[in-house]
Design a protein around this motif. Structure first.
Motif, PDB file in Angstrom:
ATOM      1  N   VAL A   1       0.833  -1.205   0.000  1.00 53.53           N
ATOM      2  CA  VAL A   1       0.000   0.000   0.000  1.00 53.53           C
ATOM      3  C   VAL A   1       0.867   1.254   0.000  1.00 53.53           C
ATOM      4  N   ALA A   2       1.938   1.258   0.808  1.00 54.15           N
ATOM      5  CA  ALA A   2       2.810   2.432   0.877  1.00 54.15           C
ATOM      6  C   ALA A   2       3.500   2.700  -0.458  1.00 54.15           C
ATOM      7  N   VAL A   3       3.994   1.646  -1.105  1.00 53.66           N
ATOM      8  CA  VAL A   3       4.653   1.817  -2.405  1.00 53.66           C
ATOM      9  C   VAL A   3       3.659   2.317  -3.448  1.00 53.66           C
TER      10      VAL A   3
ATOM     11  N   ILE B   1       0.969   4.172  -2.927  1.00 52.66           N
ATOM     12  CA  ILE B   1       0.656   5.581  -2.663  1.00 52.66           C
ATOM     13  C   ILE B   1       1.802   6.480  -3.110  1.00 52.66           C
ATOM     14  N   VAL B   2       3.041   6.093  -2.800  1.00 51.79           N
ATOM     15  CA  VAL B   2       4.196   6.903  -3.195  1.00 51.79           C
ATOM     16  C   VAL B   2       4.292   7.003  -4.716  1.00 51.79           C
ATOM     17  N   CYS B   3       4.106   5.883  -5.397  1.00 53.83           N
ATOM     18  CA  CYS B   3       4.167   5.904  -6.864  1.00 53.83           C
ATOM     19  C   CYS B   3       3.052   6.765  -7.451  1.00 53.83           C
ATOM     20  N   LEU B   4       1.857   6.684  -6.857  1.00 53.97           N
ATOM     21  CA  LEU B   4       0.740   7.485  -7.352  1.00 53.97           C
ATOM     22  C   LEU B   4       1.008   8.979  -7.175  1.00 53.97           C
ATOM     23  N   VAL B   5       1.526   9.363  -6.002  1.00 53.68           N
ATOM     24  CA  VAL B   5       1.833  10.774  -5.753  1.00 53.68           C
ATOM     25  C   VAL B   5       2.933  11.263  -6.690  1.00 53.68           C
ATOM     26  N   MET B   6       3.974  10.458  -6.880  1.00 56.87           N
ATOM     27  CA  MET B   6       5.050  10.852  -7.787  1.00 56.87           C
ATOM     28  C   MET B   6       4.552  10.987  -9.223  1.00 56.87           C
ATOM     29  N   TYR B   7       3.637  10.115  -9.623  1.00 58.56           N
ATOM     30  CA  TYR B   7       3.082  10.197 -10.979  1.00 58.56           C
ATOM     31  C   TYR B   7       2.322  11.503 -11.182  1.00 58.56           C
ATOM     32  N   PHE B   8       1.466  11.854 -10.217  1.00 52.41           N
ATOM     33  CA  PHE B   8       0.695  13.089 -10.352  1.00 52.41           C
ATOM     34  C   PHE B   8       1.597  14.322 -10.298  1.00 52.41           C
ATOM     35  N   LEU B   9       2.631  14.289  -9.461  1.00 50.92           N
ATOM     36  CA  LEU B   9       3.566  15.413  -9.425  1.00 50.92           C
ATOM     37  C   LEU B   9       4.281  15.574 -10.768  1.00 50.92           C
ATOM     38  N   PHE B  10       4.662  14.459 -11.360  1.00 44.15           N
ATOM     39  CA  PHE B  10       5.328  14.515 -12.664  1.00 44.15           C
ATOM     40  C   PHE B  10       4.390  15.051 -13.740  1.00 44.15           C
ATOM     41  N   ARG B  11       3.141  14.564 -13.738  1.00 43.56           N
ATOM     42  CA  ARG B  11       2.187  15.017 -14.750  1.00 43.56           C
ATOM     43  C   ARG B  11       1.868  16.501 -14.600  1.00 43.56           C
ATOM     44  N   ILE B  12       1.735  16.965 -13.359  1.00 40.53           N
ATOM     45  CA  ILE B  12       1.406  18.374 -13.134  1.00 40.53           C
ATOM     46  C   ILE B  12       2.551  19.280 -13.576  1.00 40.53           C
ATOM     47  N   ASN B  13       3.782  18.867 -13.267  1.00 44.83           N
ATOM     48  CA  ASN B  13       4.934  19.716 -13.593  1.00 44.83           C
ATOM     49  C   ASN B  13       5.310  19.678 -15.071  1.00 44.83           C
ATOM     50  N   THR B  14       4.886  18.655 -15.783  1.00 43.33           N
ATOM     51  CA  THR B  14       5.248  18.548 -17.203  1.00 43.33           C
ATOM     52  C   THR B  14       4.089  18.851 -18.137  1.00 43.33           C
ATOM     53  N   SER B  15       2.900  19.045 -17.600  1.00 44.71           N
ATOM     54  CA  SER B  15       1.742  19.303 -18.451  1.00 44.71           C
ATOM     55  C   SER B  15       1.619  20.794 -18.752  1.00 44.71           C
ATOM     56  N   TYR B  16       1.169  21.102 -19.971  1.00 40.91           N
ATOM     57  CA  TYR B  16       0.933  22.491 -20.357  1.00 40.91           C
ATOM     58  C   TYR B  16      -0.473  22.957 -19.993  1.00 40.91           C
ATOM     59  N   PHE B  17      -1.299  22.031 -19.543  1.00 37.54           N
ATOM     60  CA  PHE B  17      -2.688  22.367 -19.221  1.00 37.54           C
ATOM     61  C   PHE B  17      -2.821  22.477 -17.705  1.00 37.54           C
ATOM     62  N   LYS B  18      -2.659  23.669 -17.193  1.00 37.00           N
ATOM     63  CA  LYS B  18      -2.743  23.918 -15.760  1.00 37.00           C
ATOM     64  C   LYS B  18      -3.919  24.838 -15.488  1.00 37.00           C
ATOM     65  N   TYR B  19      -4.758  24.399 -14.577  1.00 39.95           N
ATOM     66  CA  TYR B  19      -5.960  25.167 -14.251  1.00 39.95           C
ATOM     67  C   TYR B  19      -5.642  26.102 -13.084  1.00 39.95           C
ATOM     68  N   ARG B  20      -5.072  27.244 -13.409  1.00 35.90           N
ATOM     69  CA  ARG B  20      -4.685  28.178 -12.358  1.00 35.90           C
ATOM     70  C   ARG B  20      -5.890  28.845 -11.710  1.00 35.90           C
ATOM     71  N   SER B  21      -6.991  28.933 -12.438  1.00 37.13           N
ATOM     72  CA  SER B  21      -8.176  29.613 -11.908  1.00 37.13           C
ATOM     73  C   SER B  21      -9.146  28.650 -11.237  1.00 37.13           C
TER      74      SER B  21
END
Length: 230
Positions: free
Chosen positions: A31-33, A35-55
């Protein structure tokens, strides 16, 4: 027991508790692995995606998801955790009991023999003067002996400071508290010698009060009781 250079846990001889705790450990790590992989995946997608919902102010569906999912994970972990706590504290109907008392810096074991006489064994760390092979800082001059395949109750206390009676191979660790008697069940399913140490800082010689319990078949144990305390 754990050997030098080993990269795995000790072999356990308390089969019921050992198997249950080992399965629970692997389940928690999975379960811990995840969760960590899921969080790292979302962090990677957010930082590399051009579609950011700032508003974006709020999203009720997303808030429900990240509230309910952790609750479900904790509930799923809670069930085996409570079961393990019950197994580790359920005494049942013990056939034999012994008491381990912590001192600075040695252990005494108290029990009754077949004549119902109280026997006290003082167990000090062995000085390794003999030619017999012994483990440094782990062997003692008098081992505690207990039967296998027998429901036992272990009573633990202390006469001076806080100690901890720990036998990793038996999945056993219980605090020895001055003025208080604590107890725990013990059921070993195969013969062997278990080594442990005091696991609570208790003074300058804390690392020199090992614990050794030898588990033997019942018929041999009864013969040992005949000659013990005479």
């Amino acid at each position: 027991m754990a050997m030098y250079g080993s990269k795995v846990f000790q072999d356990w001889i308390y089969r019921e508790i050992g198997d249950s705790l080992n399965s629970f450990y692997h389940y928690m790590m999975l379960v811990a692995v995840f969760i960590v992989c899921l969080v790292m995946y979302f962090l990677f997608r957010i930082n590399t995606s051009y579609f950011k919902y700032r508003s974006l102010k709020h999203r009720e569906v997303l808030e429900w998801i990240w509230t309910i999912v952790p609750m479900v994970i904790l509930a799923v972990l809670w069930v085996p955790s409570v079961r393990n706590l019950y197994l580790m504290n359920h005494i049942g109907e013990p056939k034999w009991s012994f008491k381990a008392v912590g001192h600075q810096w040695y252990w005494t074991y108290e029990f009754t023999n077949k004549k119902y006489d109280q026997v006290v064994l003082e167990s000090y760390m062995d000085n390794l003067d003999s030619d017999e092979f012994k483990y440094r800082l782990l062997d003692v001059d008098q081992r505690m002996v207990a039967p296998v395949n027998t429901q036992m109750r272990v009573l633990v206390s202390s006469v001076d400071v806080l100690h901890s009676f720990a036998l990793p191979s038996c999945m056993l660790k219980i605090d020895a508290i001055p003025g208080r008697m604590t107890q725990t069940p013990l059921l070993i399913d195969k013969s062997g010698v278990c080594y442990g140490q005091c696991s609570e800082l208790c003074g300058v010689n804390h690392s020199f009060m090992p614990i050794v319990v030898e588990f033997i078949p019942m018929d041999v144990f009864l013969k040992w009781l005949d000659v013990t305390g005479d």
